[in-house]
Structure formats: structure tokens, C-alpha cells
Design a protein around this motif. Structure first.
Motif, PDB file in Angstrom:
ATOM      1  N   ALA A  37       0.833  -1.210   0.000  1.00  0.00           N
ATOM      2  CA  ALA A  37       0.000   0.000   0.000  1.00  0.00           C
ATOM      3  C   ALA A  37       0.864   1.257   0.000  1.00  0.00           C
ATOM      4  O   ALA A  37       0.559   2.232  -0.689  1.00  0.00           O
ATOM      5  N   ALA A  38       1.969   1.223   0.753  1.00  0.00           N
ATOM      6  CA  ALA A  38       2.865   2.382   0.817  1.00  0.00           C
ATOM      7  C   ALA A  38       3.455   2.689  -0.551  1.00  0.00           C
ATOM      8  O   ALA A  38       3.464   3.849  -0.981  1.00  0.00           O
TER       9      ALA A  38
ATOM     10  N   MET B 168       0.859   4.268  -2.730  1.00  0.00           N
ATOM     11  CA  MET B 168       0.542   5.631  -2.313  1.00  0.00           C
ATOM     12  C   MET B 168       1.685   6.594  -2.655  1.00  0.00           C
ATOM     13  O   MET B 168       1.440   7.742  -3.013  1.00  0.00           O
ATOM     14  N   TYR B 169       2.928   6.133  -2.544  1.00  0.00           N
ATOM     15  CA  TYR B 169       4.054   6.986  -2.935  1.00  0.00           C
ATOM     16  C   TYR B 169       4.014   7.283  -4.426  1.00  0.00           C
ATOM     17  O   TYR B 169       4.218   8.424  -4.842  1.00  0.00           O
TER      18      TYR B 169
ATOM     19  N   SER C  31       1.419   7.296  -6.368  1.00  0.00           N
ATOM     20  CA  SER C  31       0.302   8.228  -6.577  1.00  0.00           C
ATOM     21  C   SER C  31       0.684   9.632  -6.142  1.00  0.00           C
ATOM     22  O   SER C  31       0.363  10.611  -6.811  1.00  0.00           O
ATOM     23  N   GLY C  32       1.359   9.735  -5.018  1.00  0.00           N
ATOM     24  CA  GLY C  32       1.781  11.036  -4.501  1.00  0.00           C
ATOM     25  C   GLY C  32       2.751  11.747  -5.430  1.00  0.00           C
ATOM     26  O   GLY C  32       2.668  12.962  -5.618  1.00  0.00           O
TER      27      GLY C  32
ATOM     28  N   SER D 250      -0.576  15.121  -2.341  1.00  0.00           N
ATOM     29  CA  SER D 250       0.583  14.244  -2.192  1.00  0.00           C
ATOM     30  C   SER D 250       1.015  14.195  -0.733  1.00  0.00           C
ATOM     31  O   SER D 250       1.290  13.117  -0.187  1.00  0.00           O
TER      32      SER D 250
ATOM     33  N   LEU E 278      -1.181  12.025   1.241  1.00  0.00           N
ATOM     34  CA  LEU E 278      -0.849  10.615   1.024  1.00  0.00           C
ATOM     35  C   LEU E 278       0.400  10.210   1.802  1.00  0.00           C
ATOM     36  O   LEU E 278       0.433   9.152   2.438  1.00  0.00           O
ATOM     37  N   TYR E 279       1.433  11.054   1.768  1.00  0.00           N
ATOM     38  CA  TYR E 279       2.670  10.742   2.494  1.00  0.00           C
ATOM     39  C   TYR E 279       2.400  10.661   3.996  1.00  0.00           C
ATOM     40  O   TYR E 279       2.925   9.778   4.682  1.00  0.00           O
TER      41      TYR E 279
ATOM     42  N   THR F 243      -0.457   9.903   5.344  1.00  0.00           N
ATOM     43  CA  THR F 243      -1.275   8.714   5.565  1.00  0.00           C
ATOM     44  C   THR F 243      -0.407   7.471   5.676  1.00  0.00           C
ATOM     45  O   THR F 243      -0.618   6.620   6.550  1.00  0.00           O
ATOM     46  N   VAL F 244       0.583   7.359   4.810  1.00  0.00           N
ATOM     47  CA  VAL F 244       1.510   6.217   4.893  1.00  0.00           C
ATOM     48  C   VAL F 244       2.228   6.243   6.235  1.00  0.00           C
ATOM     49  O   VAL F 244       2.366   5.205   6.899  1.00  0.00           O
TER      50      VAL F 244
END
Length: 192
Positions: A149-150, A153-154, A156-157, A168, A171-172, A174-175
Motif C-alpha cells: 500500500a505504501a 501511495m508513494y 500516486s503522490g 501528495s 498521502l505521504y 497517511t503512509v
């Protein structure tokens, strides 16, 4: 090989990374609240990066605690991870000083992505050095949904940084929130 030297070296490098990041915080000139408000992007980027370095340190500690030995492959994989983590102060400062601009946020995300990807060879080398697929480490890790997931998400960010850098950063963060609690799989397997 004894894992103590690897742990001590890694702890020292991570301590230096945090020290460099905090030294990038400049003392505000003035005694008003408005002076502090002007520094919020720099401080916020520092907090996020401090949390990330803390997460890596914490998980590194748990991971090595479950390992009994290291070898040359583990040493090189660990240096690979430390290389990417050592870029955190530069990208943190660039992002904060430029008020979360598109390119700094994208590069920050790239460094986060590379840290996450660098964790994988370290993980595989430690598992191989400690008994392979039947080892305590391999059994403890099982499926790594947080790691997958990380990475997603990275990625995507990084792409979002050119459209909406604030998304972004969400998202960062959130991770970081997902990983803030240390990986308990290793602790629970050691107790068994």
C-alpha cells in the motif's frame, strides 16, 4: 557475523540524519507569532520527515532483533537503505523552504518510494541469512499489505505532486500514520 555492529552503525547514521534535519530549522528573527507562522512549511516538513526516520529506525530495530545473524549481503542491503534515508534532510529542507512546491514534493515522494523499495532487499537478505522461508522472520512477515500500500501511495503522490502537491502530502502523511505503530508481527512471533 555479529549483528551488533550493523545495529550500532545504523543507529548512528539515523541519529545523524535527524540531527542534520533539525539543524536546518532556522531560529525565527522576531518575537511575534507571525514570525512562527511564516516557518510552518519548514517545521511541518521536518515533523513529517522526523516521523518517517523514526518509523524506519523502529522497524529496523524490531527486524534486527528477530535476526540472529547477518552476512555481507545484509550489510550491503542495509547501506542501500541508509543511502536513501540519508537524502531525507535535503528533500525535507527543499520541500519546506519552497512551501510544498510541485517538484520538491515529487522528489520527496521519490525518496520515500526509494526508501520503501530499499527495505525489500534488506528484508530478503536478512531472511536468507537467518534460515530462509522457514525462518522466524519469514513466518512473521507473511503478507506485507502495508508495504504494498505504501509503494502504491508513494507512486500516486509523486504523480499528484504536479497537480495538487497538498494531496501528495496527505498521502505521504497517511503512509506515515499507517506505519506509525511498529510492525507487531515480529514481536508476536518472537513471543511464541
Amino acid at each position: 557475523m555479529d549483528k551488533g555492529r550493523l545495529e550500532a552503525f545504523s543507529d548512528g547514521v539515523l541519529a545523524i540524519i535527524i540531527t542534520i534535519m533539525v539543524l536546518e530549522l532556522k531560529v525565527p528573527h522576531g518575537d511575534g507569532w507571525n514570525v512562527l507562522v511564516q516557518q510552518w512549511p519548514v517545521f511541518l516538513s521536518y515533523v513529517l520527515s522526523f516521523v518517517y526516520v523514526g518509523i524506519y529506525w523502529n522497524n529496523h530495530h524490531h527486524f534486527l532483533h528477530a535476526a540472529e545473524k547477518v552476512n555481507g549481503g545484509v550489510l550491503w542491503a542495509n547501506l542501500h537503505l541508509l543511502f536513501w534515508l540519508s537524502l531525507m534532510p535535503v528533500t525535507t529542507g527543499w520541500m519546506g523552504e519552497n512551501h510544498f512546491g510541485q517538484k520538491p514534493v515529487a522528489v520527496y515522494g521519490f525518496v520515500l518510494l526509494m526508501c520503501a523499495l530499499a527495505w525489500l532487499p534488506l528484508q530478503y537478505c536478512l531472511i536468507a541469512a537467518n534460515g530462509g522461508k522457514s525462518s522466524l522472520l519469514a513466518r512473521a512477515l507473511g503478507g506485507d499489505w502495508k508495504g504494498k500500500a505504501a509503494v502504491a501511495m508513494y507512486l500516486s503522490g509523486i504523480l499528484l505532486a504536479f497537480v495538487a502537491p497538498w494531496m501528495s502530502c496527505v498521502l505521504y502523511a497517511t503512509v506515515a500514520a499507517i506505519w506509525f505503530i511498529p510492525d507487531r508481527r515480529i514481536e508476536s512471533r518472537i513471543k511464541q
